[in-house]
Motif scaffolding. Structure first.
Motif, PDB file in Angstrom:
ATOM      1  N   GLU A   1       0.921  -1.247   0.024  1.00  0.00           N
ATOM      2  CA  GLU A   1      -0.019  -0.006  -0.109  1.00  0.00           C
ATOM      3  C   GLU A   1       0.847   1.161  -0.073  1.00  0.00           C
ATOM      4  O   GLU A   1       0.321   2.355   0.361  1.00  0.00           O
ATOM      5  N   TYR A   2       2.022   1.291  -0.239  1.00  0.00           N
ATOM      6  CA  TYR A   2       3.136   2.291  -0.247  1.00  0.00           C
ATOM      7  C   TYR A   2       3.125   2.645  -1.705  1.00  0.00           C
ATOM      8  O   TYR A   2       3.331   1.928  -2.674  1.00  0.00           O
ATOM      9  N   LEU A   3       3.556   4.033  -1.834  1.00  0.00           N
ATOM     10  CA  LEU A   3       3.561   4.417  -3.266  1.00  0.00           C
ATOM     11  C   LEU A   3       4.382   5.718  -3.177  1.00  0.00           C
ATOM     12  O   LEU A   3       4.090   6.622  -2.408  1.00  0.00           O
ATOM     13  N   ASN A   4       5.265   5.701  -4.181  1.00  0.00           N
ATOM     14  CA  ASN A   4       6.217   7.174  -4.254  1.00  0.00           C
ATOM     15  C   ASN A   4       5.749   7.660  -5.550  1.00  0.00           C
ATOM     16  O   ASN A   4       5.938   7.356  -6.508  1.00  0.00           O
ATOM     17  N   ASN A   5       5.793   9.025  -5.417  1.00  0.00           N
ATOM     18  CA  ASN A   5       5.289   9.871  -6.716  1.00  0.00           C
ATOM     19  C   ASN A   5       6.234  11.250  -6.676  1.00  0.00           C
ATOM     20  O   ASN A   5       5.964  12.318  -5.754  1.00  0.00           O
ATOM     21  N   VAL A   6       7.129  11.241  -7.497  1.00  0.00           N
ATOM     22  CA  VAL A   6       8.107  12.377  -7.635  1.00  0.00           C
ATOM     23  C   VAL A   6       7.769  13.184  -9.020  1.00  0.00           C
ATOM     24  O   VAL A   6       7.573  12.563 -10.229  1.00  0.00           O
ATOM     25  N   GLY A   7       8.093  14.503  -9.093  1.00  0.00           N
ATOM     26  CA  GLY A   7       8.136  15.140 -10.405  1.00  0.00           C
ATOM     27  C   GLY A   7       7.834  16.644 -10.310  1.00  0.00           C
ATOM     28  O   GLY A   7       8.012  17.381  -9.483  1.00  0.00           O
TER      29      GLY A   7
ATOM     30  N   LEU B   1      -0.564  17.366 -19.059  1.00  0.00           N
ATOM     31  CA  LEU B   1       0.369  16.720 -17.928  1.00  0.00           C
ATOM     32  C   LEU B   1       0.230  15.182 -17.677  1.00  0.00           C
ATOM     33  O   LEU B   1      -0.858  14.812 -17.848  1.00  0.00           O
ATOM     34  N   PHE B   2       1.416  14.957 -17.551  1.00  0.00           N
ATOM     35  CA  PHE B   2       1.624  13.394 -17.646  1.00  0.00           C
ATOM     36  C   PHE B   2       1.858  12.648 -16.211  1.00  0.00           C
ATOM     37  O   PHE B   2       2.545  13.296 -15.398  1.00  0.00           O
ATOM     38  N   MET B   3       1.834  11.526 -16.318  1.00  0.00           N
ATOM     39  CA  MET B   3       2.089  10.602 -15.292  1.00  0.00           C
ATOM     40  C   MET B   3       2.853   9.412 -15.994  1.00  0.00           C
ATOM     41  O   MET B   3       2.043   8.840 -16.707  1.00  0.00           O
ATOM     42  N   TYR B   4       3.992   9.094 -15.405  1.00  0.00           N
ATOM     43  CA  TYR B   4       4.612   7.929 -15.875  1.00  0.00           C
ATOM     44  C   TYR B   4       4.710   6.798 -14.869  1.00  0.00           C
ATOM     45  O   TYR B   4       5.128   7.149 -13.838  1.00  0.00           O
ATOM     46  N   THR B   5       4.617   5.608 -15.405  1.00  0.00           N
ATOM     47  CA  THR B   5       4.741   4.435 -14.399  1.00  0.00           C
ATOM     48  C   THR B   5       5.828   3.634 -15.170  1.00  0.00           C
ATOM     49  O   THR B   5       5.880   3.535 -16.469  1.00  0.00           O
ATOM     50  N   ALA B   6       6.482   2.483 -14.212  1.00  0.00           N
ATOM     51  CA  ALA B   6       7.467   1.830 -14.961  1.00  0.00           C
ATOM     52  C   ALA B   6       6.697   0.692 -15.271  1.00  0.00           C
ATOM     53  O   ALA B   6       6.350  -0.220 -14.554  1.00  0.00           O
TER      54      ALA B   6
ATOM     55  N   ALA C   1       0.465  -2.105 -11.968  1.00  0.00           N
ATOM     56  CA  ALA C   1       0.260  -3.089 -11.354  1.00  0.00           C
ATOM     57  C   ALA C   1      -0.346  -3.053  -9.839  1.00  0.00           C
ATOM     58  O   ALA C   1       0.450  -2.277  -9.099  1.00  0.00           O
ATOM     59  N   GLY C   2      -1.080  -3.918  -9.291  1.00  0.00           N
ATOM     60  CA  GLY C   2      -1.321  -3.838  -7.763  1.00  0.00           C
ATOM     61  C   GLY C   2      -1.791  -2.516  -7.438  1.00  0.00           C
ATOM     62  O   GLY C   2      -2.714  -1.818  -8.065  1.00  0.00           O
ATOM     63  N   PHE C   3      -1.071  -1.985  -6.410  1.00  0.00           N
ATOM     64  CA  PHE C   3      -1.640  -0.614  -5.563  1.00  0.00           C
ATOM     65  C   PHE C   3      -1.473   0.566  -6.675  1.00  0.00           C
ATOM     66  O   PHE C   3      -2.253   1.453  -6.639  1.00  0.00           O
ATOM     67  N   VAL C   4      -0.279   0.420  -7.353  1.00  0.00           N
ATOM     68  CA  VAL C   4      -0.094   1.718  -8.556  1.00  0.00           C
ATOM     69  C   VAL C   4      -1.201   1.590  -9.515  1.00  0.00           C
ATOM     70  O   VAL C   4      -1.889   2.886  -9.885  1.00  0.00           O
ATOM     71  N   GLN C   5      -1.744   0.388  -9.955  1.00  0.00           N
ATOM     72  CA  GLN C   5      -2.896   0.374 -10.743  1.00  0.00           C
ATOM     73  C   GLN C   5      -4.046   0.954 -10.273  1.00  0.00           C
ATOM     74  O   GLN C   5      -4.818   1.650 -10.796  1.00  0.00           O
ATOM     75  N   GLN C   6      -4.381   0.633  -8.829  1.00  0.00           N
ATOM     76  CA  GLN C   6      -5.652   1.049  -8.171  1.00  0.00           C
ATOM     77  C   GLN C   6      -5.499   2.348  -7.960  1.00  0.00           C
ATOM     78  O   GLN C   6      -6.336   3.058  -8.557  1.00  0.00           O
ATOM     79  N   TYR C   7      -4.389   2.965  -7.865  1.00  0.00           N
ATOM     80  CA  TYR C   7      -4.274   4.570  -7.739  1.00  0.00           C
ATOM     81  C   TYR C   7      -4.553   5.445  -9.084  1.00  0.00           C
ATOM     82  O   TYR C   7      -5.225   6.232  -9.036  1.00  0.00           O
ATOM     83  N   MET C   8      -3.760   4.706 -10.252  1.00  0.00           N
ATOM     84  CA  MET C   8      -4.076   5.488 -11.573  1.00  0.00           C
ATOM     85  C   MET C   8      -5.361   5.166 -12.047  1.00  0.00           C
ATOM     86  O   MET C   8      -5.885   6.390 -12.497  1.00  0.00           O
TER      87      MET C   8
ATOM     88  N   PRO D   1      -7.445   4.747   4.269  1.00  0.00           N
ATOM     89  CA  PRO D   1      -6.599   5.108   5.414  1.00  0.00           C
ATOM     90  C   PRO D   1      -5.415   4.236   5.664  1.00  0.00           C
ATOM     91  O   PRO D   1      -4.346   4.696   6.107  1.00  0.00           O
ATOM     92  N   GLN D   2      -5.450   2.993   4.927  1.00  0.00           N
ATOM     93  CA  GLN D   2      -4.089   2.096   5.166  1.00  0.00           C
ATOM     94  C   GLN D   2      -3.193   2.559   4.149  1.00  0.00           C
ATOM     95  O   GLN D   2      -2.186   1.989   4.328  1.00  0.00           O
ATOM     96  N   SER D   3      -3.341   3.381   3.119  1.00  0.00           N
ATOM     97  CA  SER D   3      -2.404   3.496   1.999  1.00  0.00           C
ATOM     98  C   SER D   3      -1.463   4.505   2.473  1.00  0.00           C
ATOM     99  O   SER D   3      -1.752   5.303   3.495  1.00  0.00           O
ATOM    100  N   ASN D   4      -0.438   4.483   1.973  1.00  0.00           N
ATOM    101  CA  ASN D   4       0.719   5.483   2.282  1.00  0.00           C
ATOM    102  C   ASN D   4       1.218   6.218   1.209  1.00  0.00           C
ATOM    103  O   ASN D   4       2.018   5.271   0.312  1.00  0.00           O
ATOM    104  N   LEU D   5       1.017   7.320   0.805  1.00  0.00           N
ATOM    105  CA  LEU D   5       1.565   7.827  -0.327  1.00  0.00           C
ATOM    106  C   LEU D   5       2.639   8.820  -0.045  1.00  0.00           C
ATOM    107  O   LEU D   5       2.368   9.682   0.579  1.00  0.00           O
TER     108      LEU D   5
END
Lengths: 298, 296
Positions: free
Chosen positions: B34-40, B257-262, B266-273, B60-64
């Protein structure tokens, strides 16, 4: 009892030794890091490109001349303002002012030195640059002049405080002798006290130069950061971009290991060399002066 | 003297450790799913923060972890594998894609919102409209006085963001070079490169000579927004920036305006996107002065 008296002695000696050597170690480490990151720039960018008149790194224009000129203009401008003002203030505090005035003035000057430079930069941006634009009818107040004025304010406390200390250490007997020979108070100050305190005063000015050329935040905020080539006297009132501001503004986003990254470190080396030249020339000057005055005194 | 040798050895040791421990000393991969890092992008940092807060409120359990630094920083972090999502106010460059592929990462692009770039002047400036060509001539140094554009007899002071800003690069390509890849026009050397939107705003508010540009979200009431046209002949073609004029394509300086994923998320990143394209998240886009992506 006796044993416990010896132990801290050894401990303290070692502590002092280590701190002393660590200063040297740090300088070497920094120098090594600068060289290892900056030298590749010379291989990636041809030497003639550094002497171009254009700095626009995202299109591979790496001309360092406008940045060099910017740093020199702002620093020289700051010194033209700060050195006479600082020296006269120091002379007033040390030689002319009554002890009570001195007690008030000196802490106030030192307080000025305690201001974070970013606060001065903010004042420069919001107030000084707007007034300068209106008074001198400039296109914009974000210029080398504003930068020089604020930097003078930053260099001033160091110059005043250290020259005042130097003037204070000149023995009373020098002044008494001069006055007894019939010299006026001003003649005593100008021809006797000030020359006797010369090395201290010069150190003060060098420290002032150091603060001015190394200052980043203020110049980034108030000089407009336009990498322009000099245009005669107008250079002083044009916007300008210094080397320190360039490193500060661009280092954050540059790709690690790219040509631009190496060139920014190369600018760091250039700054380092300038600081070295200033320091070496100052210390040789002080050294020569000392020898001569020693000869006269003996 | 043995102590001298020992100290020399110590220095050498320090130098060696300093050299060897440089790259990749930190390990960003937290094991929590549930952890996600977002920079830019700095342009997008407020938007990214608002999204993260909103998302965390319902999960609430997620951590961004959100941070700015600029589009280049974000993409560099994606390439180095230190972030899950990179924000960028410009498209990824081909050399950045090459670098990423060399590191085994395939950047995956999402357009998450749109942004109009407003051209702003001092409220006392009588100029109301400018064409892209005039803007290009102003910023490249061909026009140097407001009089040439029908304004007062005042010098033009050009304000721009620093070269590391995605907004700067966009303005260079789409306005100065008018979208022409072969065009090598550069900013006039006396263009003031200012470190932040705040400094540009201050100078615009106080200086009647100044012209600047910035994201629509940064424009306040005490600046004057210029109507811009792609062609200078038709007077009705001068358009003010707004969500409507951006979405119908009539305002000429708008960008994605863009967001890029690697790789594909998948998983939590997919849920957020997926959540970012929900009406709830796109509402926040409007509130912050950006233009939402219309999916209907």
């Amino acid at each position: 009892m006796q044993k416990s008296r010896i132990d801290p002695e050894i401990f303290i000696t070692w502590l002092i030794k280590i701190t002393g050597y660590s200063a040297i170690v740090f300088v070497f480490l920094i120098f090594y890091f600068l060289l290892s990151e900056g030298i590749p720039a010379i291989r990636e960018v041809s030497f003639s490109e550094f002497f171009q008149q254009r700095w626009y790194p995202i299109e591979d224009y790496f001309g360092l001349l406008p940045l060099l000129v910017g740093s020199v203009i702002v620093t020289v401008g700051a010194l033209i303002i700060a050195v006479p003002l600082g020296l006269l203030t120091a002379i007033y505090i040390a030689e002319v002012a009554s002890p009570r005035t001195k007690e008030i003035l000196k802490p106030l000057v030192e307080l000025l030195g305690g201001f974070p430079s970013v606060v001065l930069g903010f004042l420069g941006l919001l107030i000084l640059s707007q007034y300068l634009r209106e008074i001198f009818a400039l296109p914009t107040g974000l210029s080398a002049l504003t930068g020089a004025l604020i930097l003078a304010g930053i260099a001033l406390p160091a110059i005043v405080s250290i020259s005042e200390d130097a003037l204070d250490t000149v023995p009373r007997s020098y002044r008494d002798a001069s006055l007894a020979l019939g010299a006026t108070e001003w003649q005593t100050i100008w021809w006797v006290t000030l020359p006797a305190a010369k090395s201290g005063v010069l150190t003060a000015i060098m420290l002032g130069i150091g603060r001015a050329i190394g200052e980043t935040m203020v110049v980034l905020m108030v000089t407009g950061n336009a990498p322009m080539m000099p245009q005669g006297l107008a250079t002083f009132i044009n916007p300008t971009r210094t080397m320190t501001a360039t490193i500060a503004a661009e280092m954050g986003e540059v790709a690690n290991g790219s040509t631009h990254y190496h060139v920014l470190f190369f600018i760091g080396i250039v700054l380092f060399i300038i600081a070295l030249i200033v320091n070496v020339s100052a210390s040789t000057f002080v050294f020569r002066r000392k020898k001569r005055s020693d000869r006269i005194l003996s | 003297m043995p102590t001298n040798i020992r100290i020399l050895f110590f220095i050498l040791l320090l130098v060696i450790t300093a050299c060897s421990s440089q790259p990749g000393s930190e390990d960003p991969s937290s094991e929590s799913s549930e952890y996600l890092n977002n920079v830019g992008s700095d342009t997008m940092v407020n938007l990214a923060l608002a999204w993260a807060e909103q998302f965390q409120a319902s999960n609430p359990q997620s951590n961004l972890s959100i941070s700015g630094g600029g589009s280049g920083t974000g993409i560099a972090s994606l390439i180095n594998g230190t972030t899950d999502i990179a924000n960028a106010s410009r498209k990824i460059k081909s050399e950045e894609i090459d670098n990423a592929q060399a590191n085994g990462i395939e950047p995956n692009e999402f357009v998450v919102a749109r942004d109009a770039i407003a051209v702003i002047v001092n409220p006392n400036n009588p100029i109301d409209i400018l064409s892209l060509e005039q803007l290009s001539d102003i910023y490249s140094g061909k026009i140097n006085n407001w009089q040439e554009l029908g304004g007062d007899d005042r010098p033009i002071v050009r304000l721009s963001r620093e070269t590391n800003s995605g907004t700067h690069v966009y303005f260079l390509e789409e306005v100065l070079r008018l979208g022409d890849k072969e065009n090598k026009t550069l900013f006039s050397t006396d263009t003031l490169l200012l470190p932040s939107s705040e400094v540009i705003g201050t100078e615009i508010r106080h200086n009647p000579n100044a012209i600047g540009y910035d994201g629509l979200g940064y424009v306040t009431d005490d600046m004057k927004v210029i109507a811009v046209s792609a062609t200078s002949t038709d007077p009705s073609a001068y358009i003010y920036p707004s969500p409507e004029s951006v979405n119908d394509g009539s305002y000429p300086i708008a960008r994605d305006l863009f967001m890029y994923t690697a790789g594909p998320p998948a998983g939590f990143v997919q849920q957020y996107m997926e959540w970012i394209f929900s009406p709830e998240a796109q509402n926040t886009v409007t509130e912050l002065g950006f233009v939402p992506i219309i999916s209907q």
